[in-house]
Design an enzyme around this catalytic site. Sequence first.
Site, PDB file in Angstrom:
ATOM      1  N   CYS A 137     -30.120   8.797 -16.821  1.00 40.93           N
ATOM      2  CA  CYS A 137     -30.301   9.185 -15.305  1.00 40.93           C
ATOM      3  C   CYS A 137     -31.038  10.928 -15.588  1.00 40.93           C
ATOM      4  O   CYS A 137     -31.635  11.130 -14.042  1.00 40.93           O
ATOM      5  CB  CYS A 137     -28.557   9.091 -14.723  1.00 40.93           C
ATOM      6  SG  CYS A 137     -27.914   8.833 -14.281  1.00 40.93           S
ATOM      7  N   CYS A 457     -25.663  15.046 -14.897  1.00 41.11           N
ATOM      8  CA  CYS A 457     -25.226  14.382 -15.883  1.00 41.11           C
ATOM      9  C   CYS A 457     -26.088  13.747 -16.561  1.00 41.11           C
ATOM     10  O   CYS A 457     -27.230  12.550 -15.672  1.00 41.11           O
ATOM     11  CB  CYS A 457     -23.788  14.133 -15.487  1.00 41.11           C
ATOM     12  SG  CYS A 457     -24.026  12.912 -14.318  1.00 41.11           S
TER      13      CYS A 457
END
Length: 473
Positions: A137, A457
Amino acid sequence: MSSMLASALRTLPVCSARAAGGFARSFSCSSQLQTAAQPKTKKTLGKSGVKNVVVVEGVRIPFLQSGTSYADLMPHDLARAALQGLLTRTSVPRDVVDYIVYGTVIQEVKTSNVAREAALGAGFSDKTPAHTVTMACISSNQAMTTGVGMIAAGQCDVVVAGGVELMSDVPIRHSRKMRKTMLTLNRAKTLGQKLSLISKIRPDYFAPELPAVAEFSTSETMGHSADRLAAAFGISRVEQDEYALRSHTLAKKAQDEGWLLDVVPFKVPGKDTVSKDNGIRPSSLEQMGKLKPAFVKPYGTVTAANSSFLTDGASAILLMAEEKALAMGYKPKAYLRDFVYVSQDPKDQLLLGPTYATPKVLEKAGLTLNDIDVFEFHEAFAGQILANLKAMDSDWFAQNYMGRKAKVGAPPLDKFNTWGGSLSLGHPFGATGCRLVITAAHRLKKEGGQYGLVAACAAGGQGHAMIVELYPQ
């Protein structure tokens, strides 16, 4: 590990459609956002002997729920549209761009270097190198910092970075047995050899291998990890739903007020022009509460309502050496300053990247949490965000897990994701980082701040944080 954030969320009113306006006003710093404020005067983070890297502009095509208007396209189509949107917005000559870097997670095998294919499709010179990076991500974060490094090292003056994801069409493979048989069959020379191989094929060979958003090393999905994380930090289902509702309500207000300046329209071939994100859907706590757990059943707290949805989208950002931007007549939006990457054990702390990265990047930049005017954190799950904020506000966690003497503290809500986040705007894995950075830059200008902190994250227990500094107005 109680948190002022959790306490504040527990006091939120139930948000019906009629009450949504009041809810948004209470969490969007509206008094600061009505007009552009004068930026505060603080020290600049520029360093002697180090090139200043600036953001000239950043755009994204609308982020859409998978299976909607982009469903018939390919990833390079979306990336090309973002690049063309950036070219239109900036009028930068294509041959001025020295390098292009794109991030993506689930790669289309036909266009494995999607950066190159998108660049050629957007009309960039075939002499302009391009490569693709992947870091879950934070893939476009990695693309941007790769560009920062190239410019800082004097290798380039102008870099385009970005990211793309198309969850509407992901690779579905034959089983390994079937793939091995087919490859061997392709090398067979005689009819007898071919018939012998075909005779060995069994019905189970035809079972497809469906992709899953899961860790290879642990076989655990991110949703299961989010559920475990929420349970470990005592984040209730109600708190998660309240936070998700906050995200959607603030995103709707930002969309209606025209604050999402990075969105550029995209004429989808054979379809209408798409001009706005389609996943922003403020609901009510009552409706959200009716959904069943999505991962840990029947007692989990993570649901479709408090998780980011599968998203299609692409982004692009124009980075330059400051002197180059000024020489070309551009007024930059922001400086990209210090950044860090972190990594932890994915079996234990898959989604706590911001907690570990935030104090490190603040120390590297010589700042404190109080110096930050806007926070843009990636919202993978409401429980993930709330767990990070609780961890950041815990001396116990800092001392026992991070080897620190004291906590860094939790960002105040009136500075935190006030234009919505990934839960509402969408999360095309490879494209989110650029959205975070350009949103931070726009918020700094509108709200009169100087420093923004972007954090995210990523799968694999990794994370990223970066300081964005407003360019002098």
